[in-house]
Scaffold this motif. Sequence first.
Motif, short mmCIF file in Angstrom:
data_model
loop_
_atom_site.label_atom_id
_atom_site.label_comp_id
_atom_site.label_asym_id
_atom_site.label_seq_id
_atom_site.Cartn_x
_atom_site.Cartn_y
_atom_site.Cartn_z
N GLU A 138 -7.57 4.00 -2.94
CA GLU A 138 -8.13 3.67 -1.57
C GLU A 138 -9.02 4.79 -1.04
O GLU A 138 -9.60 4.74 -0.01
CB GLU A 138 -7.07 3.40 -0.31
N ARG A 139 -8.79 6.01 -1.89
CA ARG A 139 -9.71 7.31 -1.65
C ARG A 139 -9.67 8.00 -2.87
O ARG A 139 -8.97 7.80 -3.82
CB ARG A 139 -9.30 8.12 -0.49
N VAL A 151 0.87 -1.27 0.11
CA VAL A 151 0.12 0.00 0.05
C VAL A 151 0.71 1.30 0.07
O VAL A 151 1.92 1.28 0.74
CB VAL A 151 -0.84 -0.01 1.06
#
Length: 203
Positions: free
Chosen positions: A171-172, A71
Motif C-alpha cells: 500500500e506504500r 490489510v
Amino acid sequence: MSEPLWAEIVPARSHLPAFVLEAGDVLRVEDLAGQQAADVVLAPLDDPRDWLSCIYTQLLNRTTRITAGHVLYSKRARPLAAVVADTAGVHWFGGGCCSAETNAFRYGAAPGGSCRENLVLSLAGRIAGAMDLELDACASLFMNIAVAGDGGMEIVAPTSGPGDHVDLRAERDLLVAVSACPQERNPCNGFEPSAVGLSTWRY
C-alpha cells in the motif's frame, strides 16, 4: 500474473538482505516444500521503525484469522499491505518469533539460529542500529498455533503444502525482511526446516 519482476529463494534456516517492495507491487511468499513457517517484517520505506503491528492488524481487521481481504497495519495504524491471495489460510498474527531468549527459556538452548536473529540481520543493512531493535513481533506466515477453548495455546504442524503462498500488495513503498524459520525443536516447521520462495509481481 505473468512473469515475476524478481524471484529468490530464502535458504532453509536463513534470510536474505531486506529489500524494497514498491507501492502497488505484490510480494508472493511461498512455502516450497510444505509445513514451513516464514516470518515477515514490513516497514514503510520512509519510516522503517514504524514496522508491522500484529496487534493493530488484528484489532483493525476485527479478527485473529488474517487472510485474503485483510490489510496489514503498522505500529502507527498505517496500512502497509493488503492480502490479495492466500492458498494456505492458516497463519499466526499473535506476535512473537523464536529468539535466543525464548529458545533458552523453552528448550535450554544456546544462542544462535532464530527468526529474530535472521530478521535483525536482514534489516541491518537498511536500518542504523538494527541490532538494538526491540523486534519481538512479525507476521508468521504458515505458522499454526492451536488455541483451545480455555485459552491454552500449542504450536502444531502447519497445514500448508508445497506451493501454498500468500500474496501481499504494498500500500506504500515498503522495506521487507523475511526469515525461513530455523526452529526444529517444535513442529512449526514439521521438525525439518526448509526454504521459502519469494517473488514480486506487477499487475
